[in-house]
Structures are given as C-alpha cells and as structure tokens.
Design an enzyme around this catalytic site. Structure first.
Site, short mmCIF file in Angstrom:
data_model
loop_
_atom_site.label_atom_id
_atom_site.label_comp_id
_atom_site.label_asym_id
_atom_site.label_seq_id
_atom_site.Cartn_x
_atom_site.Cartn_y
_atom_site.Cartn_z
N GLY A 5 -4.96 7.89 5.68
CA GLY A 5 -3.94 8.92 6.34
C GLY A 5 -2.75 9.17 5.54
O GLY A 5 -2.27 10.29 5.64
N ASP A 30 1.76 -1.48 12.00
CA ASP A 30 0.56 -1.87 11.21
C ASP A 30 0.21 -3.26 11.68
O ASP A 30 -0.84 -3.96 11.52
CB ASP A 30 0.51 -1.65 9.93
CG ASP A 30 0.45 -0.11 9.62
OD1 ASP A 30 0.04 0.66 10.39
OD2 ASP A 30 0.70 0.32 8.31
N SER A 42 7.30 8.81 12.14
CA SER A 42 6.25 8.87 11.24
C SER A 42 6.71 8.86 9.83
O SER A 42 7.04 9.86 9.47
CB SER A 42 4.94 9.60 11.56
OG SER A 42 4.20 9.80 10.50
N ARG A 97 -6.38 1.74 18.23
CA ARG A 97 -5.87 -0.05 18.07
C ARG A 97 -5.71 -0.38 19.56
O ARG A 97 -5.76 -1.78 19.58
CB ARG A 97 -4.85 -0.19 16.91
CG ARG A 97 -5.48 0.05 15.69
CD ARG A 97 -4.38 -0.15 14.54
NE ARG A 97 -4.94 -0.16 13.25
CZ ARG A 97 -4.43 0.29 12.15
NH1 ARG A 97 -3.08 0.08 12.26
NH2 ARG A 97 -5.21 0.30 11.14
N LYS A 119 0.92 -1.32 -0.11
CA LYS A 119 0.02 -0.02 -0.03
C LYS A 119 0.86 1.17 0.03
O LYS A 119 0.51 2.11 -0.75
CB LYS A 119 -0.93 0.17 1.29
CG LYS A 119 -1.97 1.23 1.33
CD LYS A 119 -3.16 0.61 2.14
CE LYS A 119 -3.00 0.87 3.69
NZ LYS A 119 -2.80 2.24 4.15
N SER A 120 1.76 1.42 0.92
CA SER A 120 2.91 2.55 0.83
C SER A 120 3.35 2.69 -0.36
O SER A 120 3.44 4.09 -0.99
CB SER A 120 3.64 2.40 2.08
OG SER A 120 3.31 2.21 3.32
N GLN A 164 4.84 9.06 7.46
CA GLN A 164 3.86 9.98 6.66
C GLN A 164 4.24 11.60 7.00
O GLN A 164 4.36 12.40 6.19
CB GLN A 164 2.50 9.87 7.12
CG GLN A 164 1.77 8.57 6.90
CD GLN A 164 0.49 8.18 7.34
OE1 GLN A 164 -0.12 8.98 8.05
NE2 GLN A 164 0.03 7.14 7.02
N LYS A 168 -4.41 5.56 14.82
CA LYS A 168 -4.81 4.89 13.35
C LYS A 168 -5.95 4.86 12.96
O LYS A 168 -6.98 5.82 13.54
CB LYS A 168 -4.09 3.28 13.68
CG LYS A 168 -2.60 3.36 13.89
CD LYS A 168 -1.79 4.10 12.80
CE LYS A 168 -0.28 3.96 13.23
NZ LYS A 168 0.55 4.93 12.12
N ARG A 228 2.67 6.05 -3.03
CA ARG A 228 3.78 6.76 -3.48
C ARG A 228 4.37 6.59 -4.90
O ARG A 228 4.73 7.87 -5.71
CB ARG A 228 5.31 6.24 -2.64
CG ARG A 228 5.13 6.88 -1.39
CD ARG A 228 5.97 6.20 -0.35
NE ARG A 228 6.29 6.60 1.13
CZ ARG A 228 5.30 6.07 1.99
NH1 ARG A 228 4.21 5.52 1.52
NH2 ARG A 228 5.50 6.62 3.19
#
Ligand code: S3P
Length: 440
Positions: A96, A321, A169, A352, A22-23, A171, A348, A27
């Site tokens: 996010g 995650d 992070s 969580r 996903k990351s 992000q 998140k 990108r």
C-alpha cells in the site's frame, strides 16, 4: 500454501536486532530517486514490499544497486524531473505504501503511468489519494471504476492545494506532499491525528522545505514546491513494528528477558511503548541514539503480569500496525482491553478487526469485534489451534507470538499451525528463524 507450526516455549532469552524500518526504507528509495546524486541507505529492509518500490523506480529509469549481504542500497538519483515513462504497468505487489506514495510522485510527471498490485492491493481504497491528486490537476483513473487499482495517472502542471484529509494516514499525507514538490505554489495536508512523519523528516534532510504544526484534531504539514533535493547517506533504524512481536513474546512467556536492539522510537510510531507501560509491561530503554533525525533505542523486555487498558483517539495512528499484536497482549492480560477509533484496521492487508477476532477466538480468547476496534476480555488461557494469516504478514507474526504462550488444546493439539505463514516475507523474511533463536 505454507504452514508453520509453533508450540509453547520456555522463557525467551538473548538479544535481537530487527531489520530496518519498512516506511523509512521505502522513502529512502523514493526520495533518493528524485534527488540529485547518490543516496546510500544502510540497514535497508530487504523484504518483498521494499523490493517492489525498488523495481518500480528501476522501471522509471532509476539505477538502484542492491547489496543484499550488506543490507544496503545505492540509488542513483536523477533529480526532481529525471524520471522516464515506463512502457509497462508499475507493479507494486502487496505494498500500500508503494502504491499510494509512488502515485503522488507520478502525479507530478508529464507522462502517463499505470499502477497495479496483487489481489489484496486491488481491493484497497485508492479514492483517498485520487481525490487530492485530482484536485491538484492530475488525471487519475481507476480502470475498473471501483476506486481501487489498476490506476492510470497522467500528471504535470499541478496546482498547490490545502488538503483537509478525512483520515490520519501517512500514505495519503506523503502522496500529497510529494505531488506538492511539483506544484505551482505551496501544498499542505491537515489530518485529524498526527500520522507517522518520516516523509516530512526525510524531505527536510534532503533539502526540501517542509514545516509542521498542529494541535489535537488538526495536524498540518506544508511543503514548498520545486526544491533541489540532494542525495544523502541514510542509516535506517530497526522497525518498531517488527520489534513488537519480540516485545510481546517476551512479555507473555514467563521468565523471559530479551534485549531488542536498534528500535526506531520516533514518537509518531512508538504508541506501543506507552500501551505496554499502561498494561504493566516491563520495557526499559537502556540506550538511545540518533539515526539522522530519527530516534532509535535498545529496549530491555522482561516478562510481566499484564492488565487490560483503553486505547483510542490520537494514539491510534502511532500504533496502527501494532494493534494485532496488542490484541494478543490483551488476550494474555487480566481484565478488559477496549480498542476504539481504529476503523482503518478494516482496510489494511486484511480486515484486521475480522482476522484478529477469528484467530484469537480459535485460540480460546474472548474477543468482540466492533465497528472501529474490538473488546478483548483477558484472563482466558489461550490454546494451540489451526489459524489463518489470510496472507497478512502482521497477522501471521502476531499469531506466532501468541502461540509461544499457548497451552495444549483439549483435543491434545500442542502446535499452533499458521496457514500461509510465508507472508512474513512482505516485511520480515527471517522472522521465524529470529523468533526461534530466542526460544529455549
Ligand atoms: C505507512 C502508513 C500506514 C501503515 C503502513 C505504512 C507508511 O498506513 O499502516 O503499514 O509507510 O506511510 P496508512 O497511511 O494507510 O495509515
């Protein structure tokens, strides 16, 4: 509301290849959009989050061709200064990653954009990106004054900064580095532990100059401004965060043997493998290959007797995650598992710490929530129960794995019923079908 029912399974057998990371998928669209020429990303993750990224860049004037059958996207990049203002709010859905990293690119544009997402996104902290982007000279306003979206971002004329991030992070780091492409001097981000480095690797692959260095407690990435980025061909490795559910299921269901193929094992993402080893899990790398600077591997997983472990410190960002599914492993292990330094879990897609505790407790596990993690006393047999994903994809998939080894409850319930189970669409649309394909 969708409910999925899962009952105790016999041994899991077979092979599985998980969808793209996903990351890295996010990108590839973002960097492809601001590069010159075409970028083609294969084994791209066609999930709701990545489609949100695509739709935002289409709104910014970028043509993105999606080949759903072939799991590939082609991005027709317009260069660093080729984005056009959108007349509409850029809608980032549940993502996010889209919200925060896109904001860094928008901070470099000399026009105003508005960014907003779904109910969950509107509660997630954006102060962490507003602070550095404001220091760089962008005007970022949280329209409700609560440091959450909707945000308006007016960019341009950015100054390079050396940003000391209070959180590890990726992000935040990626947001600041991408804004740094548009600054008047080099920009750096120093974080307390090393978070995933896909942005740094991919930026270098596209022709930017990014350097990384560091030691315990201070990890720095720096970028030079105004590079010419060139579109490229990307083959996205499988997502270890998605592979984690099959690894866990195969470890806890007796007699299982599963080959999980093409899993990204970038060291800044692969903390799960170390933890599984520490717990006595039998996971072997059977072959390893390179996916354009990102390492991938086929993993052979055999069911194992697990024991508790301690997880904290610098390893946390490398498995952040995966903590919900690690909690599942801990519940099936003998002895106690202590997870610390993981306060980030609270912000998140759901809190969580709370959602793992609530659901595993409903299944009979002994979980004590802590401010920065949890204590799980294993060895209590888990049983089927009604559980609630709280619309958090990683919670739904972790509970699905847990359900495969859960006994009939004393009330005679054989099936674990997962509420709002369709939230897996966020990162893994075919998840339940793929899980079923391994069950006898
Ligand atoms: C991500 C970074 C992590 C992770 C998220 C994806 C990314 O978030 O939890 O699922 O792609 O950069 P943080 O940067 O908030 O730790």
């Amino acid at each position: 509301m969708s409910i999925v029912e899962i009952r105790k399974s016999g041994a899991l057998h077979g092979e599985i290849e998980v969808p793209g990371d996903k990351s890295i998928s996010h990108r590839s669209v973002m960097l492809g959009a601001i590069a010159e020429g075409e970028t083609r990303a294969e084994h791209f993750l066609m999930s709701a989050d990545c489609l949100s990224t695509i739709s935002c860049f289409r709104q910014l004037g970028i043509q993105v061709d999606v080949d759903r059958q072939g799991d590939a996207v082609t991005i027709h990049g317009k260069g660093l200064h080729g984005l056009k203002p959108s007349g509409e709010t850029l809608y980032t859905g549940n993502s996010g990653t889209t919200t925060r990293i896109l904001s860094g690119i928008l901070a470099g544009q000399d026009f105003t954009s508005t960014v907003n997402g779904d109910e969950s996104i509107q509660t997630r902290p954006m102060g962490r990106i507003m602070a550095p982007l404001t220091q760089m000279g962008a005007c970022v306003v949280s329209l409700r004054g609560n440091d959450c979206t909707p945000l308006t971002i007016t960019g341009g004329n950015l100054h390079g900064i050396d940003y000391l991030s209070p959180v590890a992070s990726a992000q935040v780091k990626s947001c600041v580095l991408l804004a740094g492409l548009y600054a008047d001097r080099p920009t750096s981000v120093t974080e307390p532990s090393l978070s995933r480095n896909h942005t740094e690797l991919m930026l270098n692959g596209f022709g930017a100059k990014v350097s990384s260095s560091g030691h315990e407690g201070a990890w720095k990435a720096s970028v030079e401004p105004e590079p010419v980025l060139f579109g490229r061909h990307i083959v996205v490795p499988g997502d270890i965060s998605s592979a984690a559910y099959f690894i866990a299921a195969a470890l806890i269901v007796p007699g299982s043997e599963v080959l999980v193929k093409n899993v990204g094992i970038n060291p800044t993402r692969a903390g799960l493998l170390k933890v599984v080893k520490d717990m006595g899990g039998d996971v072997t790398i059977v072959s390893e290959y390179d996916r354009g600077g990102e390492k991938a591997a086929d993993l052979l997983v055999r069911s194992s007797s697990l024991h508790g472990t301690k997880i904290g410190g610098e390893i946390i960002p490398t498995l952040i995650d995966e903590i919900p599914v690690i909690a599942v492993l801990a519940a099936y292990a003998e002895g106690t598992t202590v997870i610390t330094d993981a306060k980030e879990l609270k912000v998140k897609e759901s809190d969580r710490i709370a959602t793992v505790t609530e659901n595993l407790t409903a299944m009979g596990a002994d979980v004590t929530p802590q401010d920065d993690g949890m204590i799980i006393r294993g060895g209590h047999p888990l049983h089927a129960a009604d559980v609630d994903s709280h619309k958090d994809h990683r919670i739904a998939m972790s509970l699905a794995a847990a359900a495969l080894a859960a006994e009939k409850s004393t009330a005679g319930t054989e099936c674990t019923r997962i509420k709002d189970a369709d939230c897996v669409l966020i990162s893994y649309p075919g998840f339940y079908e793929d899980l079923r394909s391994l069950c006898l």
